[in-house]
Design an enzyme around this catalytic site. Structure first.
Site, PDB file in Angstrom:
ATOM      1  N   ASP A 127       0.844  -1.195   0.000  1.00  0.00           N
ATOM      2  CA  ASP A 127       0.000   0.000   0.000  1.00  0.00           C
ATOM      3  C   ASP A 127       0.878   1.244   0.000  1.00  0.00           C
ATOM      4  OD1 ASP A 127      -2.157  -1.631   0.208  1.00  0.00           O
ATOM      5  OD2 ASP A 127      -2.573  -1.206   2.314  1.00  0.00           O
ATOM      6  N   ALA A 128       0.396   2.300  -0.628  1.00  0.00           N
ATOM      7  CA  ALA A 128       1.152   3.555  -0.636  1.00  0.00           C
ATOM      8  C   ALA A 128       1.478   3.997   0.780  1.00  0.00           C
ATOM      9  CB  ALA A 128       0.363   4.632  -1.367  1.00  0.00           C
TER      10      ALA A 128
END
Length: 217
Positions: A50-51
């Site tokens: 995930d970012a």
């Protein structure tokens, strides 16, 4: 080595995508091109993070390693370890296997330690071991179990999100067999310093408040 590398991704940067600021773009020019005949022009990420999640990211330097590592991921032959700070006094260990988008998903967890917290009752440092790879799996599982990850703007109640310090979730370990040399590869990093800082601060605030209450009592 000549086949792949492991990088430590900062939180807040997506692995890939249409925007300019991605890990895939950041890797360009950062490594010497592999001497293997099927060398990639630049390293390509093998899996997703995930970012908002920081930590170890596996990137391939050859077409063969990209294919083989991808197949190993599909066969669940790459073990991943994450560390997180979650709300509440989570049980010592357990398994969460609730469906995500109607698909089987499984996460094992082990509590490292817990501290009292004025706002959250307790905070717990946990090790997380995803056995499947669904999108946002760890965040969904922790939230669904009543222990949302600190700083999670998607899966914690909006009015209760701990803001300003990012998501307290880090990929800290990888273990797998090298697809070319067959040696065991073990990668381990420490969780970010902000994890321990937050836990200590919450514990100190709790103790300070209780001391005042006792003095006033």
């Amino acid at each position: 080595d000549e086949h792949f590398a492991v990088v430590d991704k900062p939180g807040g940067i997506p692995v890939s995508g249409n925007q300019f600021k991605t890990m895939q773009n950041a890797l360009i020019g950062k490594f010497d091109t592999s001497s293997e005949p099927d060398a990639l022009e630049w390293p390509k990420p093998v899996h997703r993070l995930d970012a908002a999640t920081c930590g170890v990211l596996l990137v391939a330097k050859t077409a063969k390693s990209l294919m083989l590592l991808g197949q190993m991921l599909e066969r669940k032959e790459i073990d991943k370890k994450y560390c997180a700070v979650v709300k509440g006094d989570i049980p010592e260990e357990g398994v969460i296997n609730t469906l995500i988008e109607e698909k089987r998903s499984e996460t094992e967890y082990k509590r490292v330690y817990s501290v009292p917290s004025l706002r959250n009752g307790f905070l717990s440092l946990v090790d997380l071991y995803p056995k499947t790879g669904r999108t946002h799996q760890l965040r969904i599982h922790m939230s669904g179990a009543g222990h949302p990850i600190m700083g999670d703007v998607l899966y914690d109640r909006e009015e209760e999100v701990f803001k300003g310090k990012g998501l307290f979730l880090c990929a800290v370990g990888l273990r797998f067999i090298h697809p070319i040399t067959n040696e065991e590869i073990v990668v381990q990093i420490d969780e970010p310093a902000k994890f321990e800082t937050l836990m200590k601060r919450e514990e100190q605030r709790f103790e300070k408040f209780n001391t005042k209450e006792e003095d006033n009592g």
